[in-house]
Design a protein around this motif. Sequence first.
Motif, PDB file in Angstrom:
ATOM      1  N   THR A  41      47.265  61.763  59.080  1.00 24.68           N
ATOM      2  CA  THR A  41      46.446  61.676  60.295  1.00 24.68           C
ATOM      3  C   THR A  41      45.003  62.022  59.910  1.00 24.68           C
ATOM      4  O   THR A  41      44.776  62.648  58.875  1.00 24.68           O
ATOM      5  CB  THR A  41      46.929  62.676  61.370  1.00 24.68           C
ATOM      6  OG1 THR A  41      46.863  64.000  60.831  1.00 24.68           O
ATOM      7  CG2 THR A  41      48.357  62.393  61.799  1.00 24.68           C
ATOM      8  N   HIS A  42      44.055  61.614  60.766  1.00 28.96           N
ATOM      9  CA  HIS A  42      42.651  61.872  60.429  1.00 28.96           C
ATOM     10  C   HIS A  42      41.900  62.606  61.527  1.00 28.96           C
ATOM     11  O   HIS A  42      40.717  62.866  61.400  1.00 28.96           O
ATOM     12  CB  HIS A  42      41.943  60.562  60.072  1.00 28.96           C
ATOM     13  CG  HIS A  42      42.474  59.959  58.807  1.00 28.96           C
ATOM     14  ND1 HIS A  42      42.508  60.644  57.621  1.00 28.96           N
ATOM     15  CD2 HIS A  42      43.026  58.747  58.565  1.00 28.96           C
ATOM     16  CE1 HIS A  42      43.052  59.877  56.682  1.00 28.96           C
ATOM     17  NE2 HIS A  42      43.379  58.727  57.232  1.00 28.96           N
ATOM     18  N   ASP A  43      42.576  62.931  62.640  1.00 27.09           N
ATOM     19  CA  ASP A  43      41.887  63.647  63.716  1.00 27.09           C
ATOM     20  C   ASP A  43      42.087  65.152  63.549  1.00 27.09           C
ATOM     21  O   ASP A  43      42.949  65.602  62.801  1.00 27.09           O
ATOM     22  CB  ASP A  43      42.408  63.193  65.085  1.00 27.09           C
ATOM     23  CG  ASP A  43      43.885  63.516  65.264  1.00 27.09           C
ATOM     24  OD1 ASP A  43      44.678  63.185  64.365  1.00 27.09           O
ATOM     25  OD2 ASP A  43      44.239  64.136  66.284  1.00 27.09           O
ATOM     26  N   ARG A  44      41.271  65.908  64.269  1.00 26.63           N
ATOM     27  CA  ARG A  44      41.255  67.363  64.136  1.00 26.63           C
ATOM     28  C   ARG A  44      42.611  67.983  64.493  1.00 26.63           C
ATOM     29  O   ARG A  44      43.014  68.982  63.921  1.00 26.63           O
ATOM     30  CB  ARG A  44      40.147  67.935  65.035  1.00 26.63           C
ATOM     31  CG  ARG A  44      39.640  69.294  64.650  1.00 26.63           C
ATOM     32  CD  ARG A  44      38.209  69.490  65.171  1.00 26.63           C
ATOM     33  NE  ARG A  44      38.100  69.177  66.598  1.00 26.63           N
ATOM     34  CZ  ARG A  44      38.322  70.069  67.575  1.00 26.63           C
ATOM     35  NH1 ARG A  44      38.646  71.298  67.284  1.00 26.63           N
ATOM     36  NH2 ARG A  44      38.169  69.716  68.847  1.00 26.63           N
ATOM     37  N   HIS A  45      43.299  67.374  65.436  1.00 26.38           N
ATOM     38  CA  HIS A  45      44.578  67.939  65.887  1.00 26.38           C
ATOM     39  C   HIS A  45      45.773  67.379  65.122  1.00 26.38           C
ATOM     40  O   HIS A  45      46.904  67.721  65.420  1.00 26.38           O
ATOM     41  CB  HIS A  45      44.755  67.693  67.392  1.00 26.38           C
ATOM     42  CG  HIS A  45      43.662  68.312  68.215  1.00 26.38           C
ATOM     43  ND1 HIS A  45      43.547  69.677  68.344  1.00 26.38           N
ATOM     44  CD2 HIS A  45      42.633  67.760  68.897  1.00 26.38           C
ATOM     45  CE1 HIS A  45      42.482  69.941  69.098  1.00 26.38           C
ATOM     46  NE2 HIS A  45      41.914  68.801  69.433  1.00 26.38           N
ATOM     47  N   GLY A  67      51.975  53.909  59.303  1.00 26.69           N
ATOM     48  CA  GLY A  67      51.492  52.814  58.450  1.00 26.69           C
ATOM     49  C   GLY A  67      50.911  53.350  57.151  1.00 26.69           C
ATOM     50  O   GLY A  67      51.210  52.847  56.059  1.00 26.69           O
ATOM     51  N   LEU A  68      50.096  54.414  57.264  1.00 31.98           N
ATOM     52  CA  LEU A  68      49.463  54.988  56.058  1.00 31.98           C
ATOM     53  C   LEU A  68      50.516  55.621  55.142  1.00 31.98           C
ATOM     54  O   LEU A  68      50.458  55.473  53.914  1.00 31.98           O
ATOM     55  CB  LEU A  68      48.417  56.033  56.463  1.00 31.98           C
ATOM     56  CG  LEU A  68      47.186  55.465  57.192  1.00 31.98           C
ATOM     57  CD1 LEU A  68      46.306  56.599  57.696  1.00 31.98           C
ATOM     58  CD2 LEU A  68      46.400  54.525  56.273  1.00 31.98           C
ATOM     59  N   ILE A  73      53.749  55.385  50.154  1.00 30.71           N
ATOM     60  CA  ILE A  73      55.041  55.678  49.512  1.00 30.71           C
ATOM     61  C   ILE A  73      55.772  54.406  49.081  1.00 30.71           C
ATOM     62  O   ILE A  73      56.383  54.365  48.011  1.00 30.71           O
ATOM     63  CB  ILE A  73      55.913  56.507  50.481  1.00 30.71           C
ATOM     64  CG1 ILE A  73      55.267  57.868  50.712  1.00 30.71           C
ATOM     65  CG2 ILE A  73      57.332  56.660  49.956  1.00 30.71           C
ATOM     66  CD1 ILE A  73      55.743  58.562  51.969  1.00 30.71           C
ATOM     67  N   ALA A  74      55.718  53.388  49.923  1.00 29.64           N
ATOM     68  CA  ALA A  74      56.522  52.183  49.658  1.00 29.64           C
ATOM     69  C   ALA A  74      55.673  50.986  49.250  1.00 29.64           C
ATOM     70  O   ALA A  74      56.207  50.001  48.735  1.00 29.64           O
ATOM     71  CB  ALA A  74      57.350  51.841  50.895  1.00 29.64           C
ATOM     72  N   GLY A  75      54.361  51.045  49.478  1.00 29.49           N
ATOM     73  CA  GLY A  75      53.490  49.908  49.193  1.00 29.49           C
ATOM     74  C   GLY A  75      53.490  49.580  47.702  1.00 29.49           C
ATOM     75  O   GLY A  75      53.220  50.442  46.882  1.00 29.49           O
ATOM     76  N   GLY A  76      53.836  48.368  47.366  1.00 27.96           N
ATOM     77  CA  GLY A  76      53.824  47.927  45.975  1.00 27.96           C
ATOM     78  C   GLY A  76      54.920  48.515  45.111  1.00 27.96           C
ATOM     79  O   GLY A  76      54.928  48.319  43.894  1.00 27.96           O
ATOM     80  N   ALA A  77      55.852  49.249  45.713  1.00 28.52           N
ATOM     81  CA  ALA A  77      56.934  49.837  44.912  1.00 28.52           C
ATOM     82  C   ALA A  77      57.814  48.727  44.349  1.00 28.52           C
ATOM     83  O   ALA A  77      58.121  47.760  45.034  1.00 28.52           O
ATOM     84  CB  ALA A  77      57.765  50.799  45.776  1.00 28.52           C
ATOM     85  N   ASP A  78      58.201  48.878  43.093  1.00 31.06           N
ATOM     86  CA  ASP A  78      59.025  47.886  42.411  1.00 31.06           C
ATOM     87  C   ASP A  78      60.187  48.585  41.722  1.00 31.06           C
ATOM     88  O   ASP A  78      59.946  49.400  40.847  1.00 31.06           O
ATOM     89  CB  ASP A  78      58.168  47.117  41.403  1.00 31.06           C
ATOM     90  CG  ASP A  78      58.953  46.007  40.717  1.00 31.06           C
ATOM     91  OD1 ASP A  78      59.888  45.479  41.341  1.00 31.06           O
ATOM     92  OD2 ASP A  78      58.640  45.692  39.556  1.00 31.06           O
ATOM     93  N   PRO A  79      61.442  48.335  42.136  1.00 30.56           N
ATOM     94  CA  PRO A  79      61.859  47.374  43.159  1.00 30.56           C
ATOM     95  C   PRO A  79      61.510  47.869  44.558  1.00 30.56           C
ATOM     96  O   PRO A  79      61.250  49.056  44.746  1.00 30.56           O
ATOM     97  CB  PRO A  79      63.383  47.314  42.966  1.00 30.56           C
ATOM     98  CG  PRO A  79      63.757  48.644  42.399  1.00 30.56           C
ATOM     99  CD  PRO A  79      62.598  49.061  41.550  1.00 30.56           C
ATOM    100  N   ARG A  80      61.519  46.942  45.503  1.00 34.84           N
ATOM    101  CA  ARG A  80      61.246  47.318  46.892  1.00 34.84           C
ATOM    102  C   ARG A  80      62.295  48.317  47.366  1.00 34.84           C
ATOM    103  O   ARG A  80      63.487  48.119  47.120  1.00 34.84           O
ATOM    104  CB  ARG A  80      61.298  46.077  47.787  1.00 34.84           C
ATOM    105  CG  ARG A  80      60.049  45.225  47.730  1.00 34.84           C
ATOM    106  CD  ARG A  80      60.336  43.792  48.164  1.00 34.84           C
ATOM    107  NE  ARG A  80      60.942  43.682  49.480  1.00 34.84           N
ATOM    108  CZ  ARG A  80      60.248  43.451  50.598  1.00 34.84           C
ATOM    109  NH1 ARG A  80      58.941  43.320  50.552  1.00 34.84           N
ATOM    110  NH2 ARG A  80      60.862  43.348  51.751  1.00 34.84           N
TER     111      ARG A  80
END
Length: 229
Positions: A41-45, A67-68, A73-80
Amino acid sequence: MRIDVVSIFPTIFDALEVSLLGKARQTGLLDVRVHDLRTYTHDRHRTVDDTPYGGGAGMVMKPEPWGLALDDIAGGADPRPVIVFPSPAGERFTQATARELSQASHLVFGCGRYEGIDERVFDYAAGLGEVRLLSLGDYVLNGGEVAVMAMIEAIGRLIPGVVGNPESLVEESHEDGLLEYPSFTKPAVWREREVPPVLLSGNHGAVATWRREQQLERTRQRRPDLLAD
Ligand code: ADE
């Protein structure tokens, strides 16, 4: 096997440091990494939830932190990876599911809280791996963490080497579609209760027959649905 867990309560997974799974982590059979969703997360709370569109009770987990986290963690992981979201609205998690998932090399578990996760997250995750929504049973927990603990234990113990004696995996409830037979140890008489004499007979054939009958009888009494299957 690599296992990533995303949760807003990462310390719940400290319990994975003990017993057989803890040992499997030490010996490198299992590589478990727990991630705090709030770090994405990017907000103060460090907000992870918001009110539902269309109204209704409770809060829904926002898609952006998920999404982030999934990208990281899973983006571009090989194998999926296989990406599991525990949910009372998912398919039933069974011993067969555990066996299937024990073959994967990388599992990602996303633990929802509140009324669940924004539905678009599942569609997005399907672009990064094979998504499975899995339910532990027909009851509602406060969040996915306890369900994921159970799934990791059921899956992890099927990985070769995690349970010391692999034979103990064979004669268990649900491995052959029946409940397990009853077990006894010494003493032969305890508080006026005797161990069934056949188990003291030394007749292996008779023991095997008795155990099979016990399995069928228990299954008939406690879980007739299994016999129907
Ligand atoms: N989250 C809340 N309830 C659940 C259940 N029964 N199974 C899996 N995840 C859940």
